[in-house]
Design an enzyme around this catalytic site. Structure first.
Site, PDB file in Angstrom:
ATOM      1  N   LEU A  10       0.823  -1.412  -0.291  1.00  0.00           N
ATOM      2  CA  LEU A  10       0.231   0.005   0.084  1.00  0.00           C
ATOM      3  C   LEU A  10       1.064   1.162  -0.031  1.00  0.00           C
ATOM      4  O   LEU A  10       1.984   0.828   0.735  1.00  0.00           O
ATOM      5  CB  LEU A  10      -0.665  -0.302   1.257  1.00  0.00           C
ATOM      6  CG  LEU A  10      -1.758  -0.898   1.383  1.00  0.00           C
ATOM      7  CD1 LEU A  10      -2.637  -1.384   2.678  1.00  0.00           C
ATOM      8  CD2 LEU A  10      -2.989  -1.629  -0.074  1.00  0.00           C
ATOM      9  N   CYS A  11      -0.007   2.559  -0.217  1.00  0.00           N
ATOM     10  CA  CYS A  11       1.084   3.354  -0.482  1.00  0.00           C
ATOM     11  C   CYS A  11       1.592   3.697   0.948  1.00  0.00           C
ATOM     12  O   CYS A  11       0.466   3.522   1.680  1.00  0.00           O
ATOM     13  CB  CYS A  11       0.358   4.585  -1.379  1.00  0.00           C
ATOM     14  SG  CYS A  11      -0.724   4.911  -0.347  1.00  0.00           S
ATOM     15  N   PRO A  12       2.184   4.240   1.481  1.00  0.00           N
ATOM     16  CA  PRO A  12       3.789   5.021   0.809  1.00  0.00           C
ATOM     17  C   PRO A  12       4.608   4.034  -0.317  1.00  0.00           C
ATOM     18  O   PRO A  12       5.390   4.267  -0.747  1.00  0.00           O
ATOM     19  CB  PRO A  12       4.594   6.177   0.943  1.00  0.00           C
ATOM     20  CG  PRO A  12       3.830   5.902   2.392  1.00  0.00           C
ATOM     21  CD  PRO A  12       2.843   5.219   2.869  1.00  0.00           C
TER      22      PRO A  12
ATOM     23  N   CYS B 321      -4.498   5.377   1.168  1.00  0.00           N
ATOM     24  CA  CYS B 321      -3.430   4.792   2.340  1.00  0.00           C
ATOM     25  C   CYS B 321      -3.692   3.473   2.840  1.00  0.00           C
ATOM     26  O   CYS B 321      -3.090   1.879   2.910  1.00  0.00           O
ATOM     27  CB  CYS B 321      -2.593   4.876   2.547  1.00  0.00           C
ATOM     28  SG  CYS B 321      -1.653   6.259   1.720  1.00  0.00           S
TER      29      CYS B 321
END
Lengths: 74, 372
Positions: A10-12, B321
């Site tokens: 998942l980001c980041p 996120c």
């Protein structure tokens, strides 16, 4: 060229991985980020702009997962 | 949320909702006792309610520099956007219409456009979120309804509406002024426009729909037989009056508040930019006075919000996120901005210089902690 398997991250995390590994290619060399996180589509080009690398473009890995290619410039 | 901090909570999310203005509170409490009746009836109590509603309309009109008969109270800013945009679509002469909107419009505009069933074109923006006039020109013809925001709700960038509407050929213009109404003078170039009371310090549940006198606007939804033919449902007279009182007060205080907030936001912009690898977003000058957005490289936006909350700062984020399927902010994506590590700080009318200094001191510590 090196390819970073960021599937499931998942980001980041994909961008952190890209920053950690970009030094493994020579200046002018390519790094591909394979990532299914939707934010990577925007964040890999944004990272290139902020860190003064070249965003080459988006393709797909054989399994269809997006693959973002970056050229090291600095 | 967390109780680990001994600091008082500092609410820095006015762009989501501004705390109720004292003028709104006073009007609301007074009107609750006298504004209950049906303003369409002919008896004494109804006439009182009607007077309050007409007064609210007149105050909003004067505050915005429009005619009272151009003002309609709706149930929300979103409803005002839907009615304003879709009513212009329905009112296009000849029965054919298309929509052109910028790539940074609020989701209320996008949902209305999708629901309308007419052809829709999306106009790109630059890195600051400013609409490209040439691209807008190419997206418009005489059947088009163009939807443009006065200022962006996420990054604060103000659109140059006179130049843009000049480029929009013969299009009808809908202006979403929800983020800016009361805070900036209302642009002049629109056939319909929308505002949202809780964003200027009025109560939630009140929107303002503006339809220009003689504009080709036709209600897109079933009619009702109320005071105002552009709205439906029983009028919330006390809330409309409170919204009007807040708007009048905010406009009266605007010159002072704008200068003060603009300078405080400059301080936050500088503090964020001083941290390595932070992308400070939006037009640095031509922007909403009270709002700044930035993205912190290598940091999870939700964790940033949670850590700032733990320290007593309530901020918003356009990041997503927590799941790979969640789309990040369309606004940030359209601008080519970093979408992770995103924080939006927006000052209330009561945010002090001390509040901002404390935030500016905490921010580098929080970022360093999350990056380590």
């Amino acid at each position: 060229m090196i390819e970073l398997d960021c599937r499931g991250l998942l980001c980041p995390a994909p961008v952190i991985e890209l920053a950690r590994r970009i030094g493994e290619v020579e200046v002018g060399g390519l790094v591909a980020v394979v990532a299914d996180d939707v934010a990577a589509r925007y964040d890999v080009p944004a990272w290139c702009r902020m860190k003064e690398h070249e965003y080459v473009g988006e393709g797909a890995a054989p399994d269809g997962v997006p693959r973002y290619v970056v050229r090291r410039l600095v | 949320m967390s109780e680990t901090s001994s600091e008082p909570t500092r609410y820095l999310d006015a762009a989501s909702s501004e705390p109720l203005h004292p003028a709104a509170r006073a009007s609301l409490l007074a009107a609750l006792d006298v504004g209950y009746a049906d303003p369409r009836r002919l008896h004494h109590d109804a006439r009182n309610a009607r007077l309050l509603l007409d007064n609210a309309r007149a105050v909003v009109a004067e505050s915005l520099g429009v005619r009272p008969d151009e003002v309609t109270f709706t149930g929300s800013g979103t409803e005002a956007v839907h009615r304003g945009l879709l009513g212009l679509v329905r009112g296009r002469p000849g029965g054919t219409a298309s929509i052109a909107h910028s790539d940074v419009e609020h989701s209320a505009v996008l949902h209305a456009a999708a629901w309308s069933g007419v052809a829709t074109r999306v106009v790109p923006v630059d890195r600051f979120g400013r609409v490209d006039p040439e691209a807008l020109h190419e997206a418009c013809d005489e059947t088009t309804v163009v939807a443009l925001q006065a200022a962006n709700h996420e990054v604060g960038t103000v659109q140059h509406l006179p130049a843009l509407t000049g480029a929009a050929q013969q299009a009808a213009v809908f202006v979403d002024a929800c983020a800016s109404m009361g805070r900036l003078p209302l642009p002049r170039t629109w056939s319909a426009a929308a505002g949202s009371a809780h964003k200027w310090g009025g109560p939630a549940g009140v929107g303002v729909l503006l339809v220009r006198h003689r504009a080709p606007w036709v209600s897109p939804f079933p009619a009702d037989d109320r005071v105002d033919h552009r709205a439906t449902g029983f009028e919330n007279v006390p809330a409309a009056l409170a919204a009007a009182a807040a708007l009048q007060a905010v406009v009266a205080e605007r010159d002072e508040a704008t200068a003060r907030q603009h300078a405080l936001v400059d301080r936050v912009r500088a503090a964020a930019a001083a941290i390595d690898d932070v992308d400070v977003l939006g037009d640095p000058v031509d922007r909403l006075p009270h709002l700044v957005t930035f993205s912190v490289l290598y940091v999870n936006g939700e964790r940033l919000v949670a850590e700032l909350d733990r320290r007593g700062f309530g901020v918003a984020s356009g990041s997503a996120c927590t799941a790979s399927t969640l789309e990040p902010s369309r606004v940030l994506a359209a601008m080519g901005a970093l979408t992770h590590g995103n924080v939006r700080v927006s000052l209330t009318r009561d945010t002090t210089a001390d509040d901002v200094e404390r935030f500016c001191r905490a921010l580098p510590e929080v970022v360093a902690g999350l990056r380590s």
